[in-house]
Design an enzyme around this catalytic site. Structure first.
Site, PDB file in Angstrom:
ATOM      1  N   GLN A  31     100.342 -19.123  24.282  1.00 60.82           N
ATOM      2  CA  GLN A  31      99.990 -18.989  25.700  1.00 60.82           C
ATOM      3  C   GLN A  31     100.586 -20.130  26.531  1.00 60.82           C
ATOM      4  O   GLN A  31      99.934 -20.660  27.434  1.00 60.82           O
ATOM      5  CB  GLN A  31      98.478 -18.910  25.849  1.00 60.82           C
ATOM      6  CG  GLN A  31      97.881 -17.583  25.464  1.00 60.82           C
ATOM      7  CD  GLN A  31      98.369 -16.441  26.353  1.00 60.82           C
ATOM      8  OE1 GLN A  31      98.649 -16.630  27.526  1.00 60.82           O
ATOM      9  NE2 GLN A  31      98.469 -15.246  25.786  1.00 60.82           N
ATOM     10  N   SER A  32     101.799 -20.476  26.269  1.00 61.37           N
ATOM     11  CA  SER A  32     102.453 -21.589  26.952  1.00 61.37           C
ATOM     12  C   SER A  32     102.816 -21.254  28.402  1.00 61.37           C
ATOM     13  O   SER A  32     103.593 -20.325  28.659  1.00 61.37           O
ATOM     14  CB  SER A  32     103.724 -21.987  26.194  1.00 61.37           C
ATOM     15  OG  SER A  32     104.507 -22.885  26.948  1.00 61.37           O
ATOM     16  N   ASN A  33     102.277 -22.027  29.342  1.00 60.34           N
ATOM     17  CA  ASN A  33     102.694 -21.907  30.737  1.00 60.34           C
ATOM     18  C   ASN A  33     104.160 -22.324  30.895  1.00 60.34           C
ATOM     19  O   ASN A  33     104.900 -21.747  31.697  1.00 60.34           O
ATOM     20  CB  ASN A  33     101.829 -22.800  31.630  1.00 60.34           C
ATOM     21  CG  ASN A  33     100.372 -22.404  31.636  1.00 60.34           C
ATOM     22  OD1 ASN A  33     100.043 -21.223  31.667  1.00 60.34           O
ATOM     23  ND2 ASN A  33      99.496 -23.395  31.612  1.00 60.34           N
TER      24      ASN A  33
END
Length: 337
Positions: free
Chosen positions: A81-83
């Site tokens: 879930q890396s921005n």
């Protein structure tokens, strides 16, 4: 001002970002606590790049450097879930480049975490998710190996470290300090989430270079205080050096607070959930569950402890990432009991 025009830069975001008062929240807290500062929010969630976020500032300089070197592919890494991965994928689209992502499985997860939120946007943006690797993988080495394979295929890759956090990326937050320095209020504190260190390092270095007295408090989302302080301290010095300056920065001048990490990176906490709900229901602003939610919990905790003076102005730097809330649906779902 720092002469940022000498560095290659590719325009990606909407700047300057808004600086808004948190009037309703400040009034509510003053009904309960004695020493509540005037609270403001720097809306780096509004940078405009695929739902925005703090990585946009870093990527302007990183993509500029990549294009200067003749690269045609951006490689980076992060958690599922890396921005940062999502914004890098969008930056590649705007710059006419390919994007290859390596994602690390850092925690237990469910279908929402694996398929929605940021990772869904990665796919929609056309990024190639090369692999999902187990926690503990040497991700930097994995990126270098991927870059070597791509070179063998005739591509020209440019490797971006986790979070875009190196002296080039941190220039983005040198630019942010110029916006803060021009604010219509005197700023006493800047509070934000600190992880890969580039945001805090850029803020610390930039404010020193501008001789601004604001203190920067980074609320840790992954490491303990000693490790985070050392990481920020070194990167701040390296960033200042890139700007041609040698700042006097004692390591204990780097302020971090690790009491809000909970079970680790990306692991929900009650304080995070309460902080997300509080800001949403008082100001209509959405935080994210991994970074800004925990950082805002840290801000609230420091207010209750009386760290800030009532006459001070405290700016919360919103680093974005609210799309990640969809990946944490079960955390925020109403109880059925």
């Amino acid at each position: 001002m720092v002469a940022l025009a000498r560095y290659p830069r590719y325009p990606l975001g909407h700047f300057p970002t808004p600086l808004e008062p948190l009037t309703r929240l400040t009034d509510r807290l003053r009904d309960t606590y004695r020493s509540v500062p005037s609270l403001w929010i720097k809306r780096d969630d509004c940078t405009g790049l695929a739902t925005g976020g703090n990585k946009t500032r870093k990527l302007e300089f990183l993509v500029g450097e990549a294009l200067q070197q003749g690269a045609d592919t951006l490689i980076t890494q992060g958690a599922i879930q890396s921005n940062h991965a999502r914004q890098t994928a969008a930056a590649a689209v705007l710059a006419g480049m390919h994007c290859s992502l390596l994602l690390e499985c850092r925690q237990e997860s469910d279908e929402d975490y694996e398929r929605s939120g940021n990772v869904l946007l990665d796919e929609i943006l056309g990024a190639q998710i090369v692999d999902r690797l187990p926690t503990g993988t040497d991700m930097q080495a994995a990126m270098e190996e991927l870059a070597e394979r791509l070179r063998g295929d005739g591509r020209r890759p440019f490797v971006i470290p986790v979070g875009g956090s190196n002296p080039t990326g941190a220039l983005g937050y040198i630019a942010c300090t110029e916006e803060l320095d021009a604010a219509p209020i005197p700023i006493d504190w800047v509070v934000h989430a600190t992880g890969s260190a580039g945001t805090q390092a850029g803020l610390v270095a930039g404010l020193r270079l501008l001789r601004h007295d604001a203190k920067v408090l980074g609320v840790c989302v992954s490491r303990n205080e000693d490790l985070q302080r050392s990481l920020v301290h070194q990167l701040a010095q390296d960033t200042a050096a890139k700007c041609g300056a040698d700042i006097h920065l004692p390591q204990d001048a780097v302020l971090v607070d690790d009491r809000w990490v909970g079970g680790g990176y990306g692991v929900p906490t009650d304080g995070m959930v309460e902080a997300v709900r509080l800001l949403a229901t008082t100001e209509g602003i959405l935080l994210d569950p991994v970074y800004s939610g925990k950082a805002f919990a840290g801000l609230l905790g420091n207010i209750t402890e009386g760290r800030f003076k009532s006459e001070e102005n405290v700016v919360f730097l919103h680093t974005g990432g609210s799309v990640g809330l969809f990946a944490y649906r079960s955390t925020f779902a109403p109880s059925t009991t």
